[in-house]
Design an enzyme around this catalytic site. Sequence first.
Site, mmCIF file in Angstrom:
data_model
loop_
_atom_site.group_PDB
_atom_site.id
_atom_site.type_symbol
_atom_site.label_atom_id
_atom_site.label_comp_id
_atom_site.label_asym_id
_atom_site.label_seq_id
_atom_site.Cartn_x
_atom_site.Cartn_y
_atom_site.Cartn_z
ATOM 1 N N ARG A 1 4.105 -3.691 2.975
ATOM 2 C CA ARG A 1 5.430 -3.199 2.578
ATOM 3 C C ARG A 1 6.356 -3.206 3.774
ATOM 4 O O ARG A 1 6.012 -2.651 4.820
ATOM 5 C CB ARG A 1 5.328 -1.757 2.064
ATOM 6 C CG ARG A 1 4.706 -1.616 0.737
ATOM 7 C CD ARG A 1 5.070 -0.322 0.057
ATOM 8 N NE ARG A 1 5.132 0.857 0.892
ATOM 9 C CZ ARG A 1 5.484 2.045 0.460
ATOM 10 N NH1 ARG A 1 5.831 2.200 -0.806
ATOM 11 N NH2 ARG A 1 5.497 3.083 1.256
ATOM 12 N N THR B 1 12.812 -1.759 3.539
ATOM 13 C CA THR B 1 13.149 -2.027 2.128
ATOM 14 C C THR B 1 12.072 -1.508 1.176
ATOM 15 O O THR B 1 12.323 -1.354 -0.020
ATOM 16 C CB THR B 1 13.291 -3.541 1.886
ATOM 17 O OG1 THR B 1 12.005 -4.149 2.110
ATOM 18 C CG2 THR B 1 14.322 -4.166 2.813
ATOM 19 N N ASP C 1 -0.974 7.180 4.736
ATOM 20 C CA ASP C 1 -1.082 5.715 4.737
ATOM 21 C C ASP C 1 -2.551 5.329 4.594
ATOM 22 O O ASP C 1 -3.355 5.527 5.517
ATOM 23 C CB ASP C 1 -0.498 5.158 6.044
ATOM 24 C CG ASP C 1 -0.428 3.644 6.019
ATOM 25 O OD1 ASP C 1 -1.487 3.013 5.786
ATOM 26 O OD2 ASP C 1 0.664 3.095 6.199
ATOM 27 N N ASP D 1 -4.047 2.836 7.247
ATOM 28 C CA ASP D 1 -4.264 3.455 8.557
ATOM 29 C C ASP D 1 -5.454 4.403 8.525
ATOM 30 O O ASP D 1 -6.226 4.480 9.488
ATOM 31 C CB ASP D 1 -3.004 4.224 8.994
ATOM 32 C CG ASP D 1 -1.921 3.288 9.505
ATOM 33 O OD1 ASP D 1 -2.237 2.115 9.793
ATOM 34 O OD2 ASP D 1 -0.764 3.729 9.602
HETATM 35 C C1 PRP Z 1 0.030 0.180 0.954
HETATM 36 C C2 PRP Z 1 -0.992 0.275 -0.156
HETATM 37 C C3 PRP Z 1 -0.421 -0.646 -1.189
HETATM 38 C C4 PRP Z 1 1.057 -0.445 -1.038
HETATM 39 C C5 PRP Z 1 1.533 0.448 -2.142
HETATM 40 O O1 PRP Z 1 -0.141 -0.956 1.697
HETATM 41 O O2 PRP Z 1 -2.283 -0.061 0.254
HETATM 42 O O3 PRP Z 1 -0.754 -2.003 -0.991
HETATM 43 O O4 PRP Z 1 1.263 0.186 0.233
HETATM 44 O O5 PRP Z 1 2.896 0.592 -2.117
HETATM 45 P P1 PRP Z 1 3.844 -0.006 -3.252
HETATM 46 O O6 PRP Z 1 3.231 0.352 -4.571
HETATM 47 O O7 PRP Z 1 5.151 0.693 -2.993
HETATM 48 O O8 PRP Z 1 3.962 -1.495 -3.032
HETATM 49 P P2 PRP Z 1 0.704 -1.249 3.023
HETATM 50 O O9 PRP Z 1 1.937 -2.004 2.688
HETATM 51 O O10 PRP Z 1 0.897 0.023 3.797
HETATM 52 O O11 PRP Z 1 -0.202 -2.256 3.818
HETATM 53 P P3 PRP Z 1 -1.630 -2.023 4.516
HETATM 54 O O12 PRP Z 1 -2.638 -1.792 3.412
HETATM 55 O O13 PRP Z 1 -1.867 -3.310 5.227
HETATM 56 O O14 PRP Z 1 -1.520 -0.844 5.434
HETATM 57 N N1 URA Z 2 1.131 3.194 0.808
HETATM 58 C C1 URA Z 2 0.289 4.148 1.285
HETATM 59 O O1 URA Z 2 -0.682 3.822 1.985
HETATM 60 N N2 URA Z 2 0.531 5.421 0.970
HETATM 61 C C2 URA Z 2 1.586 5.797 0.207
HETATM 62 O O2 URA Z 2 1.745 7.004 -0.047
HETATM 63 C C3 URA Z 2 2.440 4.803 -0.274
HETATM 64 C C4 URA Z 2 2.190 3.509 0.034
#
Ligand code: PRP
Ligand code: URA
Length: 213
Positions: free
Chosen positions: A108, A112, A204, A207
Amino acid sequence: MDGFSENVYVLDHPLITHKISILRDKRTGTNEFRQLVEEIAMLMGFVALSDLPMKSVEVETPIEKTETRVIAGRKLAVVPILRAGLGMVSGLTALVPSAKIGHIGLYRDEKTHKPVEYFCKLPNPIEERTIVVCDPMLATGGSGIDAITQIKRHGGRKIKFVCIIAAPEGIKALSLAHPDVQIYVGNLDRCLNENAYICPGLGDAGDRIFGTK
Ligand code: PRP
Ligand code: URA
């Protein structure tokens, strides 16, 4: 259920909710977090796969011959959304060790909150497979929607989405964009905050699984 479409299943099972409560706790460390994500994925997979097609076979028990049933074909694919979805793969494949595994890379954008694609590799052919897309978090729904759009472009048709925590906004967006997809949710949370994080959520997920920040 919960005012969502009939394809939305909020599991709210005591075992799942108990484990999610430990995930939510900010004091839970990486090792325990990862272990719990795997266990929750297995429990959720058990429910999400309860409609897998079966076929009759004959076996001979020590007592007599009998007609029984086994899962028809070896036609499952597990597709984690990177990164956090990776944490759910071992729990799901423990249930179906013959499953193929695809990967969709999305993150994400911090400003945005829209998903940015960086990787897609799926089992080929994928048309006949039941596809379990996994990601612990369904927040705005953008990542899930994009991942499923990609899978459909490659020919995927029978798609299930399994997430540990969802915001109502994400469930609505995903079921509107892909009404044919069954959505399995561990716990339904209250809302998104101004940074599009789920409240109360768990922070997150990527993380916390990988120990990054
Ligand atoms: C997180 C999570 C989803 C997304 C959800 O990933 O694991 O993929 O956000 O958010 P959304 O429904 O608003 O799209 P992130 O983008 O943080 O990436 P990562 O798993 O690599 O940390
Ligand atoms: N992605 C995450 O990992 N946590 C949230 O709460 C939203 C998006």
